[in-house]
Write a protein that holds these residues in place. Structure first.
Motif, PDB file in Angstrom:
ATOM      1  N   SER A 195     -90.810 -36.095 -83.133  1.00 31.33           N
ATOM      2  CA  SER A 195     -90.091 -36.127 -84.412  1.00 31.33           C
ATOM      3  C   SER A 195     -89.517 -37.523 -84.608  1.00 31.33           C
ATOM      4  O   SER A 195     -89.642 -38.374 -83.734  1.00 31.33           O
ATOM      5  N   ASP A 196     -88.894 -37.728 -85.764  1.00 33.06           N
ATOM      6  CA  ASP A 196     -88.240 -39.021 -86.001  1.00 33.06           C
ATOM      7  C   ASP A 196     -86.864 -39.086 -85.352  1.00 33.06           C
ATOM      8  O   ASP A 196     -86.184 -40.099 -85.420  1.00 33.06           O
ATOM      9  N   ALA A 197     -86.459 -37.972 -84.735  1.00 34.67           N
ATOM     10  CA  ALA A 197     -85.203 -37.987 -83.983  1.00 34.67           C
ATOM     11  C   ALA A 197     -85.505 -38.436 -82.547  1.00 34.67           C
ATOM     12  O   ALA A 197     -86.640 -38.769 -82.225  1.00 34.67           O
ATOM     13  N   TRP A 198     -84.495 -38.403 -81.658  1.00 30.36           N
ATOM     14  CA  TRP A 198     -84.717 -38.859 -80.285  1.00 30.36           C
ATOM     15  C   TRP A 198     -85.434 -37.817 -79.437  1.00 30.36           C
ATOM     16  O   TRP A 198     -85.852 -38.102 -78.323  1.00 30.36           O
ATOM     17  N   ASP A 199     -85.536 -36.580 -79.899  1.00 33.40           N
ATOM     18  CA  ASP A 199     -86.287 -35.563 -79.158  1.00 33.40           C
ATOM     19  C   ASP A 199     -86.804 -34.536 -80.157  1.00 33.40           C
ATOM     20  O   ASP A 199     -86.602 -34.676 -81.363  1.00 33.40           O
ATOM     21  N   ALA A 200     -87.500 -33.522 -79.677  1.00 30.05           N
ATOM     22  CA  ALA A 200     -88.083 -32.521 -80.566  1.00 30.05           C
ATOM     23  C   ALA A 200     -87.918 -31.148 -79.944  1.00 30.05           C
ATOM     24  O   ALA A 200     -87.640 -31.018 -78.759  1.00 30.05           O
ATOM     25  N   SER A 201     -88.115 -30.113 -80.768  1.00 22.29           N
ATOM     26  CA  SER A 201     -87.946 -28.750 -80.294  1.00 22.29           C
ATOM     27  C   SER A 201     -89.193 -28.312 -79.520  1.00 22.29           C
ATOM     28  O   SER A 201     -90.302 -28.677 -79.872  1.00 22.29           O
ATOM     29  N   ASP A 204     -92.560 -30.749 -74.526  1.00 27.68           N
ATOM     30  CA  ASP A 204     -92.765 -32.163 -74.840  1.00 27.68           C
ATOM     31  C   ASP A 204     -94.267 -32.459 -74.917  1.00 27.68           C
ATOM     32  O   ASP A 204     -94.853 -33.051 -74.018  1.00 27.68           O
TER      33      ASP A 204
END
Lengths: 498, 355
Positions: A195-201, A204
């Motif tokens: 994602s564009d965040a630092w992690d994703a749901s 990985d």
């Protein structure tokens, strides 16, 4: 050398080529589909030119819809698919298959969006590595991973191979610098990973796709993380009378808490080759040379430089120079960056290895490599990403001399097995591809390889994506174990080795 | 070095017995993060007996330890050698273990500047759902042989296998760190964070809490003091205290009964104005809010912002706490679960109800 996929890894189909061309032509324009011998020949190898195979067909789509159509037809007719970026890979990861489609992603070369506020850039997979840094430079940003082929290699290939470069110790490999990717699966699903965040749901999956060598899906878009350009960089060059001293200097630099942007070592044959080629001012008599680059803000770099200088001096450097202006730094690096072609001038062919070892075993491993080289009667120059333990022995040989390529490959295999023995790995940054697939049998157990196969089937149940690469079949390993080359003696020298 | 205890054989036996009986297992480390994730089910499998640092050579920047090793022991030995875990993991209690830290995949304030847990993980040993002992990845910084299963298991909440041993890349501790504090409201703090991250400042923390913008500088003494002088603000007395309280959620904000939400968003996303009472970490990338709203509302908000939300603590544990996945991605998760643990022995339901 013609290369064929191991029989147990082959995908068999009886699709008529002309018929399949007709099916593909409904989705691809004439210049997007190559089938004539002379048209597909340029694609018969990637950067590992000793492995060659003529692709059945070459597709050069330019849209995701076309890609989806090609994959759909391949899935329906059980035709294998190999993805290819710029074809600069050194392990045969993009080596074609003689009954498969080579899917070239070179037309996917748009930089879709630069997001300076989040320090991200969204690109298509065919964008060249260095084009990314060029495009974002006006925002004071850059993309850190810099494989030596960065002028030509593409981001899609970088992600597929989890490419490194000289700055990995501080800035990581590709996996550490990718935020998100879109992966097209064989059945046409477009999966958004990361994602564009630092992690994703969830799992990985982005980390999993990095370095998966085209076995899981086709990348159609990648979002890269960018870093602010460092304020400055200084480089130190140190020559040593012994490899042991240089190895200790590297350990002391790291042990002292410094984290250089680059920490490179070359041995005497590599130093001399580079010096003759580009006249970088290297001490030709030195047994080993270290290049140590420190970057960041000025106060930090100056402090680090003084400490590094002291350590190199204390470790007995016989030559010690500092470059603080860009021109002088470029000159220092010119020799290192030209090391491969420089070695190439000494010999008609060379074979570049890519093992990683615990750094403290360096002197022992270099000794073992030199001994093996003598046994095979082949010269070796060593270039070493010393900071992260990634060793590139360059084996010099002449492919026109009968049996010499086979000797070089056998010597290479022995070097990789030595890397595994001392606790390292057969590939640090080039990937397994077709080149090191046999050595995977040495590094991993049958249970581990089976787990890899099960994982692949979660993405690609029919095994159509890049068969015969990266993960060996257990049949291959059984055969490899039976004819394992030891001590430079081929058990059946009269037999061909595929 | 305390070499601890190798409990591999017992754990293998226990897992194989569970597989034979089709008995789901709930993997237990120190229990410090038992609140995190969905409720899960299964008979406890205690891995805390499998502990000890197996290898640590400071000049290699790599440490290998068994999963049950306490995080405090690892941080101590690293500190003794002037090194640290780059991802500054939250402990949430003294019993936190390395295995649990990797399985939960949570990183602290340093994350945007020196990487996450998964960035640091180099390799691991695990027991899969076939009762096999596997060694994935390696003990060297650079390794691209085989699929990156070690990173796949990081943050998978134990759903793919029992983590037995982990090799991680460690980093030198910065020579100096300094904390600065400036009065700011959340939008102003976010603007500050964004501007600072565009330039090569020697940063190791950017946060907002309680009407203040907090920043931490790290590096050589000269670099830190020069930057501090240019940036201004006051230096709170207990410099490390704030970052520890932020990471361990000991700030007053984190107390109370209301469900605590973790929103992981693109760092430059504007302030969520409905929640002025917030804590912001990771240079804007992490927004903590307290909210009794229906979960769907927050999941939608986070998705539209390009990130994801998680009900971190509190609330109804029978409700899924993680952002739902699009159907094709969920199906792939289920196939991956099947590839590692076909009988769904490990931590059933903890990551997702379907996993």
């Amino acid at each position: 050398m013609p290369y064929r996929v191991h029989s147990s890894e082959q995908i068999r189909h009886r699709v008529d080529k002309a018929y399949f061309v007709r099916l593909l032509s409904e989705h691809l324009k004439p210049d997007e589909l190559l089938s004539a011998e002379e048209d597909v020949k340029p694609y018969e190898c990637d950067g590992l030119s000793s492995h060659r195979a003529r692709p059945w067909l070459v597709a050069l789509p330019e849209s995701i819809d076309q890609l989806r159509a090609v994959l759909g037809l391949c899935q329906t007719h059980n035709v294998p698919v190999v993805a290819r970026g710029a074809g600069t890979g050194l392990s045969g990861g993009a080596l074609p298959i003689d009954n498969g489609v080579l899917l070239c992603l070179s037309k996917f070369r748009r930089i879709i969006e630069i997001d300076p506020a989040n320090r991200l850039v969204r690109v298509e997979p065919g964008v060249r590595n260095s084009a990314v840094s060029e495009a974002v430079r006006r925002y004071g940003l850059y993309y850190a991973p810099d494989p030596s082929s960065q002028i030509a290699c593409t981001i899609g290939g970088n992600v597929a191979e989890n490419s490194g470069g000289v700055h990995c110790l501080k800035y990581g490999l590709t996996v550490h610098n990718v935020a998100a990717a879109k992966l097209l699966t064989l059945d046409g699903e477009l999966l958004e990973l990361g994602s564009d965040a630092w992690d994703a749901s969830g799992y990985d999956l982005l980390a999993l796709v990095c370095g998966s060598e085209g076995l899981l899906g086709i990348l159609v878009e990648v979002t890269l993380r960018l870093l602010p350009l460092p304020e400055t960089a200084h480089t130190l060059l140190a020559g040593f009378d012994s490899v042991g001293q240089a190895g200790r200097a590297v350990a002391d630099i790291i042990g002292a808490g410094l984290l250089p942007a680059g920490l490179e070592m070359m041995d005497n044959p590599a130093i001399r080759a580079a010096e003759q080629f580009v006249h970088a001012g290297y001490p030709s008599e030195a047994a080993a040379l270290i290049l140590c680059e420190l970057d960041g803000n000025l106060a930090q770099v100056e402090a680090d430089r003084e400490r590094a200088h002291r350590i190199l001096e204390d470790c007995g450097a016989s030559t010690l120079r500092i470059a603080t202006d860009p021109a002088e730094r470029m000159r220092m690096w010119a020799g290192r960056k030209a090391a491969f072609p420089a070695v190439g001038r000494l010999s008609p062919d060379y074979y570049c290895m890519d093992g990683t070892i615990p750094r403290q075993r360096l002197a022992e491993v270099l000794g073992g490599i030199a001994e093996a080289g003598q046994r095979y009667g082949l010269a070796i120059a060593n270039v070493f990403h010393a900071g992260d333990g990634n060793l590139h022995p360059l084996i010099l040989y002449d492919a026109n001399r009968s049996g010499e390529l086979e000797k070089a490959e056998a010597l290479g295999a022995e070097i990789l097995e030595l890397c595994v023995t001392v606790g390292g790995t057969i590939t640090g940054e080039h990937g397994v591809g077709s080149e090191k697939i046999d050595q995977m049998c040495v590094q991993f157990s049958d249970a581990e390889l089976n787990q890899f196969h099960r994982l692949k089937r979660a993405f690609d149940p029919a095994g159509l994506l890049n068969p015969g690469k990266a993960i060996p079949s257990l049949h291959r390993c059984a055969e490899f174990g039976a004819m394992h080359v030891r001590g430079g003696r081929l058990p059946h020298p009269e037999l061909e080795r595929f | 070095m305390d070499h601890g205890n190798d409990d591999t054989e017992n754990l293998l036996t226990a897992v194989r017995a569970a597989i034979a009986l089709r008995q789901p297992l709930s993997i237990q480390g120190g229990g410090s993060k038992g609140f995190y994730g969905n409720a899960g089910s299964g008979a406890p499998l205690d891995v805390t007996g499998h502990r000890g640092i197996v290898a640590y050579e400071p000049t290699e920047l790599v440490l290998t330890a068994r999963a049950g090793t306490r995080l405090t022991a690892i941080e101590q030995i690293l500190a003794d050698h002037g090194q640290m875990l780059s991802f500054e993991p939250p402990h949430f209690g003294p019993s936190a273990t390395l295995g649990g830290t990797v399985a939960c995949g949570l990183s602290g304030p340093r994350r945007p500047f020196s990487g996450s847990v998964r960035d640091a993980v180099l390799g691991l040993k695990l027991i899969n759902g076939h009762g096999e002992l596997l060694h994935m990845g390696g003990q060297v910084i650079k390794n691209v042989a085989g699929f990156d299963v070690a990173r796949l298991l990081t943050g998978a909440l134990g759903s793919l296998g029992v983590i037995l041993e982990v090799s991680i890349k460690v980093l030198p501790r910065p020579e100096t760190e300094a904390t600065l504090r400036l009065a700011a409201d959340p939008p102003a703090a976010l603007r500050h964070m964004q501007a600072l991250q565009r330039l090569p400042w020697p940063l190791s923390g950017l946060a907002y809490q309680g009407g203040h913008f907090w920043l931490r500088l790290a590096g050589a003494e000269q670099a830190v003091s020069a930057a501090a002088k240019r940036l201004g603000g006051d230096c709170p007395e207990d410099q490390e205290g704030f970052w520890n309280s932020l990471k361990e959620q000991r700030l007053a904000f984190f107390g109370g009964q209301e469900p605590l939400w973790r929103l992981s968003l693109p760092p430059a996303h504007p302030h969520l104005s409905a929640w002025d009472d917030t804590v912001i970490d990771w240079g804007g990338g992490l927004r903590w809010i307290k909210c009794p709203d229906p979960a769907d509302q927050l999941f939608n908000l986070a998705r539209q912002a390009g990130g994801h939300a998680c009900r971190f603590r509190g609330g109804n544990r029978a409700e899924p706490c993680f952002q739902p996945l699009p159907p094709p991605l969920l199906a792939l998760h289920q196939r991956l679960k099947q590839a590692f643990d076909p009988l769904r022995i490990f931590n059933r339901g903890r990551l997702r109800p379907e996993i």
